[in-house]
Design a protein around this motif. Structure first.
Motif, PDB file in Angstrom:
ATOM      1  N   PHE A  29       0.831  -1.189   0.000  1.00  0.00           N
ATOM      2  CA  PHE A  29       0.000   0.000   0.000  1.00  0.00           C
ATOM      3  C   PHE A  29       0.870   1.245   0.000  1.00  0.00           C
ATOM      4  CE2 PHE A  29      -2.435  -3.329   2.102  1.00  0.00           C
ATOM      5  CZ  PHE A  29      -3.566  -3.330   1.309  1.00  0.00           C
ATOM      6  N   ASN A  30       0.494   2.209  -0.822  1.00  0.00           N
ATOM      7  CA  ASN A  30       1.177   3.493  -0.876  1.00  0.00           C
ATOM      8  C   ASN A  30       0.413   4.442   0.038  1.00  0.00           C
ATOM      9  OD1 ASN A  30       2.465   5.862  -1.464  1.00  0.00           O
ATOM     10  ND2 ASN A  30       2.066   5.789  -3.659  1.00  0.00           N
ATOM     11  N   ASP A  31       0.919   4.644   1.242  1.00  0.00           N
ATOM     12  CA  ASP A  31       0.278   5.521   2.226  1.00  0.00           C
ATOM     13  C   ASP A  31       0.827   6.926   2.038  1.00  0.00           C
ATOM     14  OD1 ASP A  31      -0.836   6.768   4.395  1.00  0.00           O
ATOM     15  OD2 ASP A  31      -0.189   5.279   5.863  1.00  0.00           O
ATOM     16  N   THR A  32       0.160   7.710   1.199  1.00  0.00           N
ATOM     17  CA  THR A  32       0.662   9.042   0.873  1.00  0.00           C
ATOM     18  C   THR A  32       0.586   9.996   2.054  1.00  0.00           C
ATOM     19  OG1 THR A  32      -1.496   9.642  -0.039  1.00  0.00           O
ATOM     20  CG2 THR A  32       0.165   8.859  -1.583  1.00  0.00           C
ATOM     21  N   ALA A  33      -0.337   9.804   2.964  1.00  0.00           N
ATOM     22  CA  ALA A  33      -0.444  10.685   4.130  1.00  0.00           C
ATOM     23  C   ALA A  33       0.767  10.538   5.039  1.00  0.00           C
ATOM     24  CB  ALA A  33      -1.725  10.393   4.899  1.00  0.00           C
ATOM     25  N   ARG A  34       1.215   9.310   5.256  1.00  0.00           N
ATOM     26  CA  ARG A  34       2.387   9.046   6.106  1.00  0.00           C
ATOM     27  C   ARG A  34       3.687   8.991   5.308  1.00  0.00           C
ATOM     28  NH1 ARG A  34       1.487   3.739   8.538  1.00  0.00           N
ATOM     29  NH2 ARG A  34       3.495   4.123   9.511  1.00  0.00           N
ATOM     30  N   LYS A  35       3.576   9.073   3.972  1.00  0.00           N
ATOM     31  CA  LYS A  35       4.716   9.006   3.053  1.00  0.00           C
ATOM     32  C   LYS A  35       5.511   7.714   3.243  1.00  0.00           C
ATOM     33  CE  LYS A  35       5.042  13.941   2.574  1.00  0.00           C
ATOM     34  NZ  LYS A  35       5.860  15.141   2.654  1.00  0.00           N
ATOM     35  N   THR A  36       4.771   6.596   3.284  1.00  0.00           N
ATOM     36  CA  THR A  36       5.401   5.284   3.409  1.00  0.00           C
ATOM     37  C   THR A  36       4.723   4.283   2.483  1.00  0.00           C
ATOM     38  OG1 THR A  36       3.947   4.580   5.201  1.00  0.00           O
ATOM     39  CG2 THR A  36       6.017   5.603   5.839  1.00  0.00           C
ATOM     40  N   PHE A  37       5.457   3.224   2.172  1.00  0.00           N
ATOM     41  CA  PHE A  37       4.905   2.040   1.530  1.00  0.00           C
ATOM     42  C   PHE A  37       4.811   0.987   2.621  1.00  0.00           C
ATOM     43  CE2 PHE A  37       7.469   4.053  -1.880  1.00  0.00           C
ATOM     44  CZ  PHE A  37       6.429   4.373  -2.736  1.00  0.00           C
ATOM     45  N   ASN A  40       2.349  -6.421   4.245  1.00  0.00           N
ATOM     46  CA  ASN A  40       2.373  -7.574   5.148  1.00  0.00           C
ATOM     47  C   ASN A  40       3.084  -8.684   4.403  1.00  0.00           C
ATOM     48  OD1 ASN A  40       0.854  -6.327   7.149  1.00  0.00           O
ATOM     49  ND2 ASN A  40      -1.052  -6.852   6.121  1.00  0.00           N
ATOM     50  N   LEU A  41       4.144  -9.195   5.004  1.00  0.00           N
ATOM     51  CA  LEU A  41       4.969 -10.173   4.324  1.00  0.00           C
ATOM     52  C   LEU A  41       5.382 -11.239   5.322  1.00  0.00           C
ATOM     53  CD1 LEU A  41       6.339 -10.435   1.485  1.00  0.00           C
ATOM     54  CD2 LEU A  41       8.299  -9.300   2.480  1.00  0.00           C
ATOM     55  N   ASP A  42       4.952 -12.474   5.113  1.00  0.00           N
ATOM     56  CA  ASP A  42       5.294 -13.599   5.992  1.00  0.00           C
ATOM     57  C   ASP A  42       4.969 -13.316   7.466  1.00  0.00           C
ATOM     58  OD1 ASP A  42       6.200 -15.063   3.834  1.00  0.00           O
ATOM     59  OD2 ASP A  42       8.283 -14.455   4.107  1.00  0.00           O
ATOM     60  N   GLY A  43       3.835 -12.685   7.731  1.00  0.00           N
ATOM     61  CA  GLY A  43       3.412 -12.429   9.105  1.00  0.00           C
ATOM     62  C   GLY A  43       3.976 -11.180   9.737  1.00  0.00           C
ATOM     63  N   ALA A  44       4.822 -10.444   9.037  1.00  0.00           N
ATOM     64  CA  ALA A  44       5.397  -9.205   9.567  1.00  0.00           C
ATOM     65  C   ALA A  44       4.892  -8.023   8.743  1.00  0.00           C
ATOM     66  CB  ALA A  44       6.912  -9.257   9.495  1.00  0.00           C
ATOM     67  N   VAL A  45       4.925  -6.857   9.347  1.00  0.00           N
ATOM     68  CA  VAL A  45       4.565  -5.627   8.648  1.00  0.00           C
ATOM     69  C   VAL A  45       5.865  -4.912   8.280  1.00  0.00           C
ATOM     70  CG1 VAL A  45       3.403  -3.403   8.840  1.00  0.00           C
ATOM     71  CG2 VAL A  45       2.397  -5.423   9.901  1.00  0.00           C
ATOM     72  N   PHE A  46       5.998  -4.589   7.008  1.00  0.00           N
ATOM     73  CA  PHE A  46       7.170  -3.876   6.518  1.00  0.00           C
ATOM     74  C   PHE A  46       6.756  -2.460   6.148  1.00  0.00           C
ATOM     75  CE2 PHE A  46       8.357  -8.198   6.057  1.00  0.00           C
ATOM     76  CZ  PHE A  46       9.743  -8.246   6.089  1.00  0.00           C
ATOM     77  N   GLU A  47       7.541  -1.477   6.547  1.00  0.00           N
ATOM     78  CA  GLU A  47       7.292  -0.082   6.203  1.00  0.00           C
ATOM     79  C   GLU A  47       8.553   0.502   5.585  1.00  0.00           C
ATOM     80  OE1 GLU A  47       6.044   2.014   9.673  1.00  0.00           O
ATOM     81  OE2 GLU A  47       4.136   0.954   9.782  1.00  0.00           O
ATOM     82  N   PHE A  48       8.400   1.114   4.427  1.00  0.00           N
ATOM     83  CA  PHE A  48       9.506   1.757   3.732  1.00  0.00           C
ATOM     84  C   PHE A  48       9.101   3.198   3.437  1.00  0.00           C
ATOM     85  CE2 PHE A  48       9.709  -2.727   2.685  1.00  0.00           C
ATOM     86  CZ  PHE A  48      11.040  -3.028   2.911  1.00  0.00           C
ATOM     87  N   PRO A  49       9.925   4.175   3.817  1.00  0.00           N
ATOM     88  CA  PRO A  49       9.585   5.563   3.518  1.00  0.00           C
ATOM     89  C   PRO A  49       9.687   5.845   2.016  1.00  0.00           C
ATOM     90  CG  PRO A  49      11.750   5.437   4.526  1.00  0.00           C
ATOM     91  CD  PRO A  49      11.168   4.060   4.556  1.00  0.00           C
ATOM     92  N   HIS A  50       8.926   6.827   1.541  1.00  0.00           N
ATOM     93  CA  HIS A  50       8.996   7.212   0.135  1.00  0.00           C
ATOM     94  C   HIS A  50      10.398   7.677  -0.231  1.00  0.00           C
ATOM     95  CE1 HIS A  50       4.415   8.043  -0.583  1.00  0.00           C
ATOM     96  NE2 HIS A  50       4.680   6.783  -0.345  1.00  0.00           N
ATOM     97  N   ASN A  51      11.039   8.421   0.647  1.00  0.00           N
ATOM     98  CA  ASN A  51      12.381   8.941   0.387  1.00  0.00           C
ATOM     99  C   ASN A  51      13.410   7.907   0.821  1.00  0.00           C
ATOM    100  OD1 ASN A  51      14.621  10.467  -0.052  1.00  0.00           O
ATOM    101  ND2 ASN A  51      14.244  11.944   1.565  1.00  0.00           N
ATOM    102  N   GLN A  52      14.077   7.311  -0.143  1.00  0.00           N
ATOM    103  CA  GLN A  52      15.095   6.297   0.124  1.00  0.00           C
ATOM    104  C   GLN A  52      16.468   6.896  -0.109  1.00  0.00           C
ATOM    105  OE1 GLN A  52      14.843   2.928   1.136  1.00  0.00           O
ATOM    106  NE2 GLN A  52      12.786   3.571   1.673  1.00  0.00           N
ATOM    107  N   PRO A  53      17.263   7.102   0.952  1.00  0.00           N
ATOM    108  CA  PRO A  53      18.555   7.766   0.803  1.00  0.00           C
ATOM    109  C   PRO A  53      19.634   6.917   0.126  1.00  0.00           C
ATOM    110  CG  PRO A  53      18.231   7.078   3.072  1.00  0.00           C
ATOM    111  CD  PRO A  53      16.951   6.791   2.333  1.00  0.00           C
ATOM    112  N   ASP A  54      19.523   5.609   0.175  1.00  0.00           N
ATOM    113  CA  ASP A  54      20.545   4.720  -0.403  1.00  0.00           C
ATOM    114  C   ASP A  54      19.983   4.078  -1.665  1.00  0.00           C
ATOM    115  OD1 ASP A  54      22.547   2.927  -0.955  1.00  0.00           O
ATOM    116  OD2 ASP A  54      22.575   2.029   1.039  1.00  0.00           O
TER     117      ASP A  54
END
Length: 83
Positions: A29-37, A40-54
């Motif tokens: 999900f692209n959560d534009t309000a929180r600026k994160t992607f 749910n993957l293998d029972g865990a929640v993954f959050e990645f910010p829109h701005n990726q420095p690396d």
């Protein structure tokens, strides 16, 4: 170089998470309000910010329902410049 749009970053993240060896890939999900992607993957929640420095790794946070959080890095297969 051109700055990628959120849609281009989203597509690259979807591709890399599918290649990560996960048995089950839920929707990302692209959560534009929180600026994160968020995914749910293998029972865990993954959050990645829109701005990726690396540009070589996806930097994010993994957490389970228990509340503990761990920083994660996933190798990128396609090069996407950070915003």
């Amino acid at each position: 170089m051109a700055i990628p749009t959120n849609q281009e970053v989203y597509a690259a993240l979807c591709s890399d998470l599918q290649k990560s060896g996960s048995k089950v890939l839920a929707n990302i999900f692209n959560d534009t309000a929180r600026k994160t992607f968020t995914s749910n993957l293998d029972g865990a929640v993954f959050e990645f910010p829109h701005n990726q420095p690396d540009s070589n790794y996806w930097n994010g946070v993994k957490h389970y329902s228990s509340g503990s959080r761990n920083k994660i890095r996933i190798k990128r297969t396609s090069q996407v410049e950070s915003a």
